[in-house]
Design a protein around this motif. Structure first.
Motif, PDB file in Angstrom:
ATOM      1  N   ALA A  53       0.850  -1.190   0.000  1.00 17.34           N
ATOM      2  CA  ALA A  53       0.000   0.000   0.000  1.00 17.34           C
ATOM      3  C   ALA A  53       0.887   1.242   0.000  1.00 17.34           C
ATOM      4  O   ALA A  53       1.877   1.281   0.739  1.00 17.34           O
ATOM      5  N   PRO A  54       0.574   2.221  -0.845  1.00 14.79           N
ATOM      6  CA  PRO A  54       1.414   3.426  -0.845  1.00 14.79           C
ATOM      7  C   PRO A  54       1.351   4.106   0.523  1.00 14.79           C
ATOM      8  O   PRO A  54       0.284   4.188   1.133  1.00 14.79           O
ATOM      9  N   ALA A  55       2.474   4.536   1.012  1.00 14.22           N
ATOM     10  CA  ALA A  55       2.531   5.170   2.335  1.00 14.22           C
ATOM     11  C   ALA A  55       1.799   6.505   2.293  1.00 14.22           C
ATOM     12  O   ALA A  55       1.927   7.261   1.334  1.00 14.22           O
ATOM     13  N   LEU A  56       1.005   6.762   3.336  1.00 14.78           N
ATOM     14  CA  LEU A  56       0.296   8.040   3.412  1.00 14.78           C
ATOM     15  C   LEU A  56       1.290   9.128   3.775  1.00 14.78           C
ATOM     16  O   LEU A  56       2.197   8.903   4.573  1.00 14.78           O
TER      17      LEU A  56
ATOM     18  N   TYR B  98      -1.125  20.192  -0.194  1.00 11.44           N
ATOM     19  CA  TYR B  98      -1.830  21.250  -0.914  1.00 11.44           C
ATOM     20  C   TYR B  98      -1.776  20.940  -2.405  1.00 11.44           C
ATOM     21  O   TYR B  98      -0.716  20.999  -3.023  1.00 11.44           O
ATOM     22  N   ALA B  99      -2.910  20.540  -2.977  1.00 13.84           N
ATOM     23  CA  ALA B  99      -2.953  20.227  -4.414  1.00 13.84           C
ATOM     24  C   ALA B  99      -4.291  20.718  -4.959  1.00 13.84           C
ATOM     25  O   ALA B  99      -5.208  19.931  -5.203  1.00 13.84           O
TER      26      ALA B  99
ATOM     27  N   PRO C 197      -9.146  16.711  -7.603  1.00  9.96           N
ATOM     28  CA  PRO C 197     -10.550  16.704  -7.150  1.00  9.96           C
ATOM     29  C   PRO C 197     -10.650  16.875  -5.624  1.00  9.96           C
ATOM     30  O   PRO C 197      -9.795  16.369  -4.890  1.00  9.96           O
ATOM     31  N   HIS C 198     -11.665  17.597  -5.184  1.00 12.46           N
ATOM     32  CA  HIS C 198     -11.895  17.838  -3.761  1.00 12.46           C
ATOM     33  C   HIS C 198     -13.346  17.520  -3.400  1.00 12.46           C
ATOM     34  O   HIS C 198     -14.258  17.802  -4.170  1.00 12.46           O
TER      35      HIS C 198
ATOM     36  N   GLU D  47      -8.817  13.858  -1.828  1.00  8.69           N
ATOM     37  CA  GLU D  47      -8.876  12.426  -1.506  1.00  8.69           C
ATOM     38  C   GLU D  47      -7.734  12.002  -0.580  1.00  8.69           C
ATOM     39  O   GLU D  47      -7.941  11.297   0.400  1.00  8.69           O
ATOM     40  N   ILE D  48      -6.513  12.476  -0.894  1.00  7.18           N
ATOM     41  CA  ILE D  48      -5.342  12.046  -0.094  1.00  7.18           C
ATOM     42  C   ILE D  48      -5.407  12.631   1.309  1.00  7.18           C
ATOM     43  O   ILE D  48      -5.086  11.960   2.293  1.00  7.18           O
ATOM     44  N   ASN D  49      -5.898  13.887   1.428  1.00  5.96           N
ATOM     45  CA  ASN D  49      -6.043  14.481   2.761  1.00  5.96           C
ATOM     46  C   ASN D  49      -7.159  13.809   3.553  1.00  5.96           C
ATOM     47  O   ASN D  49      -7.076  13.678   4.776  1.00  5.96           O
ATOM     48  N   LEU D  50      -8.196  13.356   2.849  1.00  3.58           N
ATOM     49  CA  LEU D  50      -9.281  12.636   3.513  1.00  3.58           C
ATOM     50  C   LEU D  50      -8.759  11.311   4.086  1.00  3.58           C
ATOM     51  O   LEU D  50      -9.075  10.938   5.218  1.00  3.58           O
ATOM     52  N   GLU D  51      -7.926  10.619   3.302  1.00  7.47           N
ATOM     53  CA  GLU D  51      -7.327   9.357   3.780  1.00  7.47           C
ATOM     54  C   GLU D  51      -6.470   9.601   5.016  1.00  7.47           C
ATOM     55  O   GLU D  51      -6.510   8.828   5.971  1.00  7.47           O
TER      56      GLU D  51
END
Length: 299
Positions: A162-165, A171-172, A176-177, A267-271
């Motif tokens: 799994a890719p490391a969080l 900031y991107a 998509p947000h 998405e990545i910040n939500l994870e």
């Protein structure tokens, strides 16, 4: 007067007990307060959330009574058209349910040109489907040769990693947000009612867009309802800017403003939020990166 203040505070407390799902306490306290003050301190918001609780309990007559009080006491309130519709639906609930029970719904096959023939008793156990390329041809039998242990070790696929969080929020703005309605100590009954309210709002204000609505608990106290995803941070910000103004007046006027807020989240910040649960830190991130929408002094 002190008496008026104390009675209003009491009803405010009852209102919060309902929203937080402490229903037995809320009902007992309201019964006591009503015996002292009658209906003088009922607010349309309190009556609405009480009605929603009774609907959940399938006590429609108590729900209709609370809703009728709103129409009588607050005829000019913007919530009244929704309340009248709800009274009408509740009045017909039994009729609608009986109709649905008696209606035997038969699903047509996906492709109505296909005709499915049930196999006869003799056919059961024999293959009904043939590969059209092999009809009339005889296939050579396939002999199974078990692989040696060495072969199987060699051909095992590597375990996916799994890719490391990331350890900090990213900031991107071009990615998509989601927009999240963040609710603090709100019972699932009212989270669901908020979800329904936003569904109606989207149909009315965004008829050409399909905005997905996804509830997501973050902690025991904090629940998100996610909207989107939107194409990028700018679209999500635009949605918040329009919607935040209408939430308290048109969409969820029955929800105490102290109980909810809006954020945007990629998405990545939500994870990362799901994993670290650090909402205060994420709010600081928003204040730094999107100060026009989330001024440091703001909620």
């Amino acid at each position: 007067s002190l008496h008026k203040k104390s009675s209003e505070e009491l009803y405010e407390q009852i209102y919060n007990l309902f929203i937080e799902g402490k229903f037995d306490d809320a009902l007992a306290m309201k019964h006591h307060a009503d015996s002292l003050y009658g209906n003088h301190y009922w607010s349309p918001q309190l009556l609405y959330i009480e009605a929603v609780y009774h609907i959940q309990q399938r006590d429609d007559s108590s729900a209709i009574k609370a809703l009728n009080h709103i129409v009588t006491l607050y005829p000019a309130n913007p919530i009244v058209p929704r309340v009248k519709k709800l009274i009408e639906v509740l009045g017909r609930r039994r009729e609608i349910e009986d109709y649905l029970i008696n209606l035997k719904i038969e699903h047509a096959p996906e492709d109505s040109t296909k005709i499915t023939i049930a196999p006869t008793r003799q056919q059961i156990g024999t293959p009904l489907l043939q590969d059209s390329t092999t009809v009339g041809k005889v296939k050579a039998p396939v002999t199974y040769i078990p692989p040696s242990k060495a072969d199987s070790l060699r051909t095992l696929p590597p375990k996916p990693v799994a890719p490391a969080l990331p350890t900090a929020f990213t900031y991107a703005p071009e990615k998509p947000h989601y927009v999240a309605l963040v609710m603090d100590k709100v019972d699932p009954v009212y989270v669901n009612e908020a979800k329904n309210a936003f569904s109606r709002y989207h149909k009315e204000k965004y008829p050409d867009q399909t905005i997905a609505i996804t509830p997501m608990p973050l902690t025991d106290d904090i629940r998100f309802v996610l909207f989107g995803a939107f194409d990028n941070a700018a679209s999500a910000m635009d949605y918040i800017d329009k919607t935040r103004k209408l939430a308290a007046t048109d969409i969820i006027p029955w929800m105490p403003p102290t109980k909810y807020s809006f954020i945007l989240v990629s998405e990545i910040n939500l994870e990362l939020l799901k994993s670290n649960k650090d909402l205060p830190q994420y709010r600081k991130f928003l204040e730094q990166r999107f100060p026009t929408l989330f001024p440091p002094s703001g909620k």
